[in-house]
Design an enzyme around this catalytic site. Structure first.
Site, mmCIF file in Angstrom:
data_model
loop_
_atom_site.group_PDB
_atom_site.id
_atom_site.type_symbol
_atom_site.label_atom_id
_atom_site.label_comp_id
_atom_site.label_asym_id
_atom_site.label_seq_id
_atom_site.Cartn_x
_atom_site.Cartn_y
_atom_site.Cartn_z
ATOM 1 N N ASP A 80 0.727 -1.323 -0.138
ATOM 2 C CA ASP A 80 -0.010 0.129 0.046
ATOM 3 C C ASP A 80 0.963 1.231 0.090
ATOM 4 O O ASP A 80 2.090 1.442 0.448
ATOM 5 C CB ASP A 80 -0.880 0.141 1.243
ATOM 6 N N GLU A 138 -0.813 -1.737 5.318
ATOM 7 C CA GLU A 138 0.292 -1.859 6.495
ATOM 8 C C GLU A 138 -0.057 -0.407 7.018
ATOM 9 O O GLU A 138 0.145 -0.250 8.170
ATOM 10 C CB GLU A 138 1.723 -2.062 5.941
ATOM 11 N N GLU A 139 -0.103 0.709 6.402
ATOM 12 C CA GLU A 139 0.062 2.024 6.776
ATOM 13 C C GLU A 139 -1.204 2.416 7.457
ATOM 14 O O GLU A 139 -0.939 3.543 8.360
ATOM 15 C CB GLU A 139 0.250 2.810 5.494
ATOM 16 N N HIS A 363 7.831 8.620 4.479
ATOM 17 C CA HIS A 363 7.010 9.488 4.508
ATOM 18 C C HIS A 363 7.136 10.957 3.815
ATOM 19 O O HIS A 363 6.369 11.860 4.421
ATOM 20 C CB HIS A 363 6.224 9.520 5.929
#
Length: 393
Positions: A80, A138-139, A363
């Protein structure tokens, strides 16, 4: 045989890069992944690997059956992306506004697909099975790992290995931690409701901004005065919003932030102490509040024996001087759920390189990796899977 597997990875490395760049151009957010799992399933099927789709929702599982019976090892990658605008000036920049792979999950996926191809081509010499876990979401809590586990992705698995490409570690290095490598990642949301009024007449109000400011300062003292200095913990406030005009005291403020811990008793202490302080402040001032503490992923706690085993595999590839003990990180990862069920380890593969502008943290809108890291990660994972099945007693 292991050298042949490594040569397979090298031979198909350009294809690995192409897959990674395609995924980078076509990111999909957590719980919105539609095309990515289809692509993964198609590529695995073309390799002749048994595929199961929609595992736990959007996950994909591939299974490689060795020519001889034996144990079962699992390898995991996530796929993702994040809601971040890609600002890199590269040919493979994200084509989707406001979405990008800013954490390397595209590279994780491409790496595991390359490992799958190499091991599948040598399956007759494998003793046992390799389970390829391609995980969604996962995020974003609650993540995809829990549902994939519920749907059986770890059934019969004896050990699991995974890696995270890490842009702040130089390419060609790898870091391992035999205990907790990543923290529990919780978040909180607070609303303080006071009594609004004129900024020039504060005595007629109950100022939620002042209360909020005091609370933010007080909760930092939890770390310095309630948590043992031998334990690690973080409280960070990321949102503080109240009011719209310079001369008006607002009715309420909203505060949001995160808590990171390694121990459950420290986690519980912080959760309770934060509300105790909030309650006391608001009660004393005549305000009310709403408090939500949302637990995220538990800490990623590696197993010592499996960590030492995978580190030895990495040292054979990178050299012992390029493999070292990682400092625990205050970031979260739902790989933790796999490690709660079966032995394994989660390690960091260096992917940083100033010469390729791969220097930005995860990020970040400029995030990128040195793609050579995928080859190193692939070799380590393939070696770990092969040796676990064929050599580890």
């Amino acid at each position: 045989m292991l050298e042949e597997i490594h040569r397979e990875l090298e031979k198909h490395f350009e294809e690995t890069v192409k897959v990674r760049r395609y995924l980078h151009q076509h990111p999909e957010l957590s719980f919105e992944e539609e095309e990515t799992p289809k692509l993964i399933a198609r590529l695995l099927t073309e390799m002749g690997i048994e595929v199961k789709t929609k595992v736990g929702g959007r996950g994909v599982i591939g299974t490689i059956y060795g020519g001889k019976p034996g144990k079962t090892v699992a390898l995991r990658a996530d796929f993702d992306a994040l809601p971040i605008q890609d600002l890199k000036e590269v040919p493979y920049r994200s084509t989707v506004p406001g979405k990008m792979h800013a954490c390397g999950h595209d590279a994780h996926t491409a790496t595991l697909l390359s490992v799958a191809n190499a091991l599948q081509n040598k399956r007759e010499s494998l003793q046992g099975k390799v389970v390829l876990i391609h995980q969604f979401a996962e995020e974003l809590v609650p993540g995809g790992a829990k549902e994939m586990i519920k749907d059986g992705c770890l059934d019969g698995v004896d050990a699991i290995f995974g890696t995270h490409l890490w842009s702040t570690i130089p390419v060609g290095q790898a870091a391992f931690q035999p205990q907790a490598i990543m923290a529990a990642a919780d978040h909180f949301e607070v609303e303080i409701i006071g009594k609004g009024g004129h900024g020039g007449l504060p005595h007629e109000t109950v100022d939620p901004i002042v209360l909020g400011m005091n609370w933010v300062q007080l909760i930092q003292q939890i770390i310095s005065r309630n948590v043992s200095p031998l334990d690690s913990a973080v409280i960070s406030v990321g949102v503080f919003h109240g009011g719209d005009a310079f001369n008006i005291i607002p009715e309420k403020v909203t505060i949001k932030g995160t808590v990171r811990t390694f121990r459950s008793d420290v986690q519980q202490l912080i959760e309770q102490r934060m509300e105790t302080l909030l309650h006391s402040l608001c009660e004393g001032a005549g305000a009310s509040y709403q408090y939500q503490y949302i637990k995220g992923y538990p800490p990623v706690i590696n197993h010592a024996d499996e960590t030492a085993f995978v580190r030895s595999c990495a040292e054979d590839i990178l050299g012992s001087s390029n493999c070292y003990v990682a400092e625990p990180l205050m970031v979260g990862e739902d790989f933790s759920y796999y490690l709660q069920r079966v032995p394994g380890t989660f390690f960091l593969t260096g992917a940083g390189n100033p010469e390729k502008n791969a220097v930005y943290p995860h990020h970040h809108s400029m995030f990128d990796i040195d793609e050579q890291a995928m080859l190193y990660a692939g070799k380590i994972l393939a070696s770990a899977a092969w040796k676990f099945l064929n050599e580890k007693v």
